[in-house]
Design an enzyme around this catalytic site. Structure first.
Site, mmCIF file in Angstrom:
data_model
loop_
_atom_site.group_PDB
_atom_site.id
_atom_site.type_symbol
_atom_site.label_atom_id
_atom_site.label_comp_id
_atom_site.label_asym_id
_atom_site.label_seq_id
_atom_site.Cartn_x
_atom_site.Cartn_y
_atom_site.Cartn_z
ATOM 1 N N TRP A 172 1.258 2.569 -6.791
ATOM 2 C CA TRP A 172 1.086 1.808 -5.559
ATOM 3 C C TRP A 172 0.040 2.439 -4.642
ATOM 4 O O TRP A 172 -0.150 3.647 -4.612
ATOM 5 C CB TRP A 172 2.407 1.709 -4.801
ATOM 6 N N TRP A 424 0.305 5.411 13.986
ATOM 7 C CA TRP A 424 1.405 5.794 13.096
ATOM 8 C C TRP A 424 2.371 6.722 13.796
ATOM 9 O O TRP A 424 2.015 7.846 14.155
ATOM 10 C CB TRP A 424 0.816 6.492 11.865
ATOM 11 N N ALA A 426 5.238 8.937 12.856
ATOM 12 C CA ALA A 426 5.511 9.515 11.542
ATOM 13 C C ALA A 426 6.917 9.176 11.060
ATOM 14 O O ALA A 426 7.892 9.312 11.802
ATOM 15 C CB ALA A 426 5.311 11.026 11.573
ATOM 16 N N HIS A 459 6.085 1.926 12.804
ATOM 17 C CA HIS A 459 7.270 2.778 12.995
ATOM 18 C C HIS A 459 7.598 3.137 14.439
ATOM 19 O O HIS A 459 8.454 3.991 14.674
ATOM 20 C CB HIS A 459 7.144 4.093 12.199
ATOM 21 N N GLU A 480 4.752 -1.585 9.189
ATOM 22 C CA GLU A 480 6.134 -1.269 8.833
ATOM 23 C C GLU A 480 6.881 -0.981 10.129
ATOM 24 O O GLU A 480 6.442 -0.157 10.937
ATOM 25 C CB GLU A 480 6.203 -0.045 7.922
#
Length: 821
Positions: A172, A424, A426, A459, A480
Site C-alpha cells: 500500500w 498531521w 500524529a 487526526h 483520516e
C-alpha cells in the site's frame, strides 16, 4: 545519528583515493558552499561513482529514519549524471537548472519501501524536483505517501508509484502529489490509494483505487466516478508554481519565482522556460540551523531580504514575521521550524504576493494558537491580482516530538493559494495520545476566495478543516479522522448533540464553496465511535461538492461513519466491499432553508467580578440550541461591546471606582438570537486595596505534576501561553509561586481563559515565608469558571501554594497568575 555521520565521514575518506581526479573535482567539495554542511552541490566534474556512493550512504542512514533529526539537500548543477541511489526520509533531491531537462540523470533516482516490506504508507518527508530522470532500466519507482511532493520532473519511461513486498504483492501507499511534470511512459499507481496530479502529462495512466484527482492535466484517464474513481478538472483556475533554486549560465545562484497564471493546462515549461522572475541569492538571508535565530531572521526580513532556510531544525522563541509584500521564504532539505514559546512559528501580514515554500512545521511543547498564520485576524485586503501562495507545507503535531497547537494553518487573508499541504496530528510517535498532542483543527480558513490544491489533513481532535469564508475551492481532499477517540462522549459536536466532528466543515454562514475529490477515512482504534457525517456544508445553491468517498479502514466493532455529506449517503462500518466504501457523486445545495428558526436558550447564571480596578471578568452557563450555539454577544449598559465563542469574557480598560452593568445574548449560525440574560452589576475597586496587582518581575513557580506547559508561562503577560499539569485533575496536585520577597496581598487570580475547562474544580491556598512550612489553609473553595478569583484577609509571605482538591478529566492549567493588594 552517530552511525549515519560516521558512515558519511567514511565515504568522504574514499574520495581521496581517486588519483586522477583533481581536488576541485572531488565530491568532498560538494558541501563546501554558501548553503552549509547539509547541502551537497554536485557538478559534472565530480566522479559519478562518488556521487552515487554518497547518495547511497545518506539513504542508508535515512531509509527507515522516520523521525530523524538529520536533514539533507542533494543538488545537481546542469549536466548529465550516470548516478544511481534511493531517496530516504528528510532528503531533498533537485536539479539546479532553470528547466527540468538541464539536469539529466541517466542511472536512476528512486524511492522504495523496502524498510517496511513494500508498505509505503509511511514514506513521508522527502522531495524530488526539477530533474530529468532517464533511467537505464526504463522505469522510475517513487513509492511515497503524504508530504513527498514531485515537481518539475521529466521522467523518461514508466513511473511506478508503489513498491512490492517480499512476496511480490503490491504494498500500500497512501496518497501523493505530482505537479508540473511529464512522464513519457505510463504511470502505474497500482495500490496507491489516492493521488493528486496537477498540470502534468503522461502517455497513459493505469488505474485507481479510491480517489484520483487530475487538475489541468493532459491525457487524463477516462471513466465515470465512482468506478473508476477519477475526478478530472480540465483547467487549473489560478496557480503560481513553487519557487526554486537554480544556477545561472554564469554560475551564480538565484531563486526563480514563477509567474501567476490562470486557466492553465499542462506544463509551465512545455514550450520554453517557465515564465517568471529571478532573484539573486544575495537578496536572501541564508539561514542555517546552527546560527540563525528568530531575531536574526526578523532583522533580515525587516531590511527587505528574502529568506532561504537550509536543512536543519530551527528552534524559534519568537514568530518569524513576514511583513513586506512579495517576500519569498523558501526551505530546502525539509527545513523544520519549531515554535518554543507558544507563538506562531511564522506569520504573514495582509500584504500582496508573499511566497512560502518547502517548510515543515513541528508544533512546540507549549501550545500555539496557530503554527502558521497568513494574515492577522480581520484581514480584508483584496489580493486577487497578486495573491500569497503556500507550497509544500507540512504541519506536524507530535510524532517527532510531543507538541500541541490549537490550529495548524490559519488563513485570514483573502485570495491565498495553497499548493500541497499535509496537516498531521500524529497517530504514532512521540506524544501520540488523545490528551497529549492536542490540535483542535488542522486548517481554518477565514479569508475569502482561497484556493487549495492537494489538502491532506488528518487526526485532529475536532473539525479537521473549518472553512468560514465565501469563495473557497479545494481540489483533492484526503483525511483520516482521529484514531484515538477514547469514547463517544469525548467527541460530540454542536453542543453535544451530534456524533463526532465532520472532517470537512463549511460554516453555516458561507454561501459559496466548491470542492472536488473528497475522501474521508476512519480507523477508530480505541472505541466504538461514530461520526454522523464526514462532510457538513450549508444547503445553499452556491455550495457544490463533487465526488465524495468514505472508507472504513479498520476499527473497533460498532464504529462507523454514518453518512457521507449532510446526513446523506450510506454508512461505512466493516471490511466487506459494501461496508468498507461508500461514494456520493454530486452534492449541490438546493437553497432550501434548514428550517432553523429556534433561538438558543438564554444564557444563565451570569456572574461578574472585578479582578482589578480596570478589569471585570464575566462567566455564565453555556446556552443550548437545536443546531448549535455559534457565539455570545456581550452588552454593557445595554450596548454590545464584544463577542466571544466561549462562555466567559474579560472587559478591560475600565475606570476605577465605577459601577458597570452587563448582560449576554447567545446566537446561532442561522442568525437566531436569544433573549438577554439577567443583568449583573459590579463596581471596580479604587486604585489600591484589592485592585492593585503586585509586580511579578522575577517570579518563578514549580508544580506537581509538571509538563511541557511550563509554570513560567503564568508570568509572561501572554494569554497565548499556559502552564498545565499535563494530566487529569486529581486531589494533591499543586502549584507553588515564589515571589522572591515577602509581599502583602489579599487576592490571587488564576486565569484559564482560552482553556476554559481547565480551572481547578476545588482548591486550597497556603502561604509560607520559607517554602517549607505552610501552616493552615488561608482560603478554599470550588471552582466554577475559567477565571478563578480567590480572596482572603490580608496575608504576608514569599510563597503561595495552590493545591487541587477536585477531580476532572481535564488538565489543570492556567494562562496567567496574579496577586493583588
Amino acid at each position: 545519528m552517530a552511525s549515519t555521520m560516521s558512515a558519511l565521514a567514511a565515504a568522504a575518506s574514499l574520495y581521496s583515493m581517486y588519483p586522477n581526479v583533481s581536488e576541485a573535482a572531488s565530491v568532498a567539495d560538494a558541501n563546501k558552499t554558501i548553503f552549509g554542511p547539509n547541502v551537497y552541490v554536485f557538478d559534472t566534474s565530480m566522479p559519478v561513482a562518488d556521487i552515487s556512493n554518497l547518495g547511497t550512504t545518506i539513504f542508508n542512514g535515512q531509509a527507515a529514519a522516520e523521525f530523524s533529526t538529520n536533514r539533507y539537500a542533494l543538488l545537481f548543477k546542469p549536466g548529465t549524471y550516470n548516478v544511481n541511489f534511493n531517496v530516504g526520509f528528510y532528503t531533498h533531491v533537485a536539479g539546479l537548472g532553470q528547466n527540468p531537462g538541464d539536469v539529466n540523470v541517466t542511472g536512476g533516482i528512486n524511492v522504495n519501501a523496502d524498510w517496511d516490506n513494500g508498505n509505503a504508507t509511511r514514506n513521508f518527508w522527502r522531495t524530488l524536483e526539477n530533474l530529468k530522470l532517464s533511467p537505464s532500466s526504463g522505469k522510475t519507482q517513487i513509492a511515497v505517501s503524504q508530504a513527498a511532493p514531485l515537481r518539475r520532473l521529466h521522467i523518461v519511461g514508466e513511473l511506478d508509484l508503489f513498491d512490492f513486498d517480499a512476496n511480490w504483492n503490491a504494498g500500500w501507499a497512501s496518497g501523493g502529489f505530482l505537479a508540473d511534470s511529464k512522464v513519457d511512459g505510463i504511470v502505474v499507481p497500482a495500490s496507491q490509494q489516492q493521488w493528486l496530479s496537477r498540470n502534468s502529462t503522461w502517455t497513459s495512466w493505469n488505474n485507481a483505487v479510491w480517489n484520483m484527482v487530475f487538475v489541468g492535466c493532459n491525457n487524463t484517464p477516462s471513466g465515470t466516478f465512482p468506478e473508476p474513481p477519477y475526478t478530472v478538472v480540465s483547467t487549473t483556475p489560478i496557480i503560481r508554481e513553487k519557487p526554486y533554486l537554480y544556477v545561472s549560465n554564469t554560475g551564480a545562484y538565484n531563486v526563480f519565482v514563477p509567474a501567476l497564471q490562470t486557466n492553465t493546462t499542462g506544463l509551465s515549461w512545455a514550450n520554453s522556460a517557465t515564465p517568471g522572475t529571478s532573484i539573486s541569492i544575495d537578496q536572501f538571508y541564508i539561514a542555517q540551523a546552527g546560527t540563525a535565530t528568530a531575531a536574526t531572521i526578523n532583522s533580515a526580513l525587516s531590511s527587505g531580504k528574502h529568506v532561504l532556510f537550509t536543512p536543519g531544525i530551527y528552534q524559534l522563541n519568537d514568530t518569524i514575521r513576514v511583513n513586506n509584500a512579495n517576500t519569498v521564504v523558501l526551505g530546502i532539505g525539509v527545513a523544520t521550524l519549531v515554535p518554543t514559546t507558544g507563538k506562531p512559528a511564522l506569520s504573514v501580514a495582509d500584504v500582496d504576493g508573499v511566497k512560502i515554500a518547502g517548510l515543515l512545521f513541528d508544533a512546540g511543547a507549549t501550545s500555539s494558537s496557530s503554527v502558521l498564520e497568513v494574515g492577522p485576524t480581520g484581514s480584508s485586503a483584496n489580493h486577487a491580482s497578486n495573491p500569497t501562495s503556500l507550497h509544500d507545507i507540512t504541519v506536524r503535531t507530535g510524532g517527532a516530538t510531543n507538541g500541541k497547537n490549537e490550529v495548524g494553518i490559519k488563513i485570514n487573508s483573502n485570495n491565498v493559494i495553497g499548493d500541497h499541504f499535509w496537516l498531521w496530528r500524529a497517530d504514532h510517535g512521540a506524544g501520540a495520545a488523545w490528551t497529549s498532542n492536542t490540535s483542535k483543527n488542522g486548517l481554518v480558513v477565514n479569508g475569502a476566495n482561497v484556493t487549495i490544491y492537494g489538502l491532506f489533513n488528518e487526526h485532529h481532535n475536532e473539525y479537521q478543516t473549518l472553512w468560514n469564508a465565501n469563495g473557497g475551492r479545494v481540489y483533492f481532499y484526503q483525511s483520516e479522522i482521529p484514531y484515538d477517540v477514547p469514547n463517544q462522549a469525548s467527541w460530540m459536536s454542536k453542543n453535544g448533540t451530534v456524533n463526532g466532528y465532520a472532517s470537512y466543515k463549511v460554516a453555516d454562514s458561507v454561501s459559496t464553496h466548491e470542492a472536488w475529490g473528497v475522501g474521508v477515512y476512519s480507523y477508530f482504534r480505541d472505541a466504538a465511535v461514530k461520526l454522523n457525517s464526514a462532510v457538513e456544508v450549508p444547503n445553499v445553491t452556491g455550495v457544490k461538492i463533487h465526488h465524495l468517498t468514505t472508507i472504513w479502514l479498520n476499527g473497533v466493532a460498532g464504529s462507523e461513519i454514518t453518512h457521507i455529506v449532510n446526513d446523506l449517503g450510506g454508512r461505512v462500518y466493516g471490511n466487506t466491499a459494501d461496508s468498507m466504501r461508500q461514494t456520493y457523486s454530486e452534492f449541490a445545495g438546493t437553497g432550501t432553508s434548514t428550517g432553523d428558526t429556534q433561538a438558543p436558550s438564554t444564557p444563565a447564571n451570569l456572574a461578574a467580578s472585578a479582578s482589578s480596578s480596570t478589569q471585570v471578568n464575566l462567566t455564565w452557563t453555556a446556552s443550548t440550541d437545536n443546531v448549535g450555539v455559534s457565539g455570545y454577544d456581550i452588552l454593557r449598559a445595554g450596548v454590545q461591546i464584544a463577542s466571544t465563542t466561549t462562555n466567559s469574557f474579560s472587559d478591560t480598560g475600565l475606570a476605577a471606582s465605577t459601577t458597570y452593568s452587563y448582560s449576554v445574548k447567545a446566537r446561532d449560525a442561522a442568525g437566531n438570537v436569544s433573549a438577554a440574560s439577567s443583568t449583573v452589576t459590579v463596581t471596580t475597586p479604587a486604585g489600591g486595596g484589592t485592585g492593585t496587582a503586585l509586580s511579578r518581575t522575577g517570579w518563578t513557580a514549580t508544580s506537581s505534576p509538571t509538563s511541557g506547559d511550563v509554570p513560567s508561562s503564568l508570568f509572561d503577560g501572554s494569554m497565548a501561553t499556559r502552564w498545565s499539569t499535563g494530566a487529569a485533575m486529581v486531589p494533591g496536585q499543586y502549584l507553588v509561586v515564589d515571589m522572591q520577597a515577602t509581599k502583602t496581598f489579599n487576592k490571587i487570580v488564576l486565569d484559564s481563559t482560552g482553556s476554559d475547562a481547565d480551572y481547578a474544580r476545588g482548591y486550597e491556598v497556603y502561604i509560607s515565608n520559607d517554602g517549607a512550612n505552610w501552616g493552615s489553609v488561608v482560603a478554599s473553595g470550588t471552582g466554577s469558571g475559567p477565571v478563578q478569583t480567590i480572596t482572603f484577609s490580608a496575608k504576608s509571605g514569599r510563597y503561595i501554594k495552590v493545591v487541587q482538591t477536585g477531580t476532572a478529566s481535564s488538565w489543570w492549567s492556567a494562562r496567567e497568575f496574579n496577586a493583588y493588594y
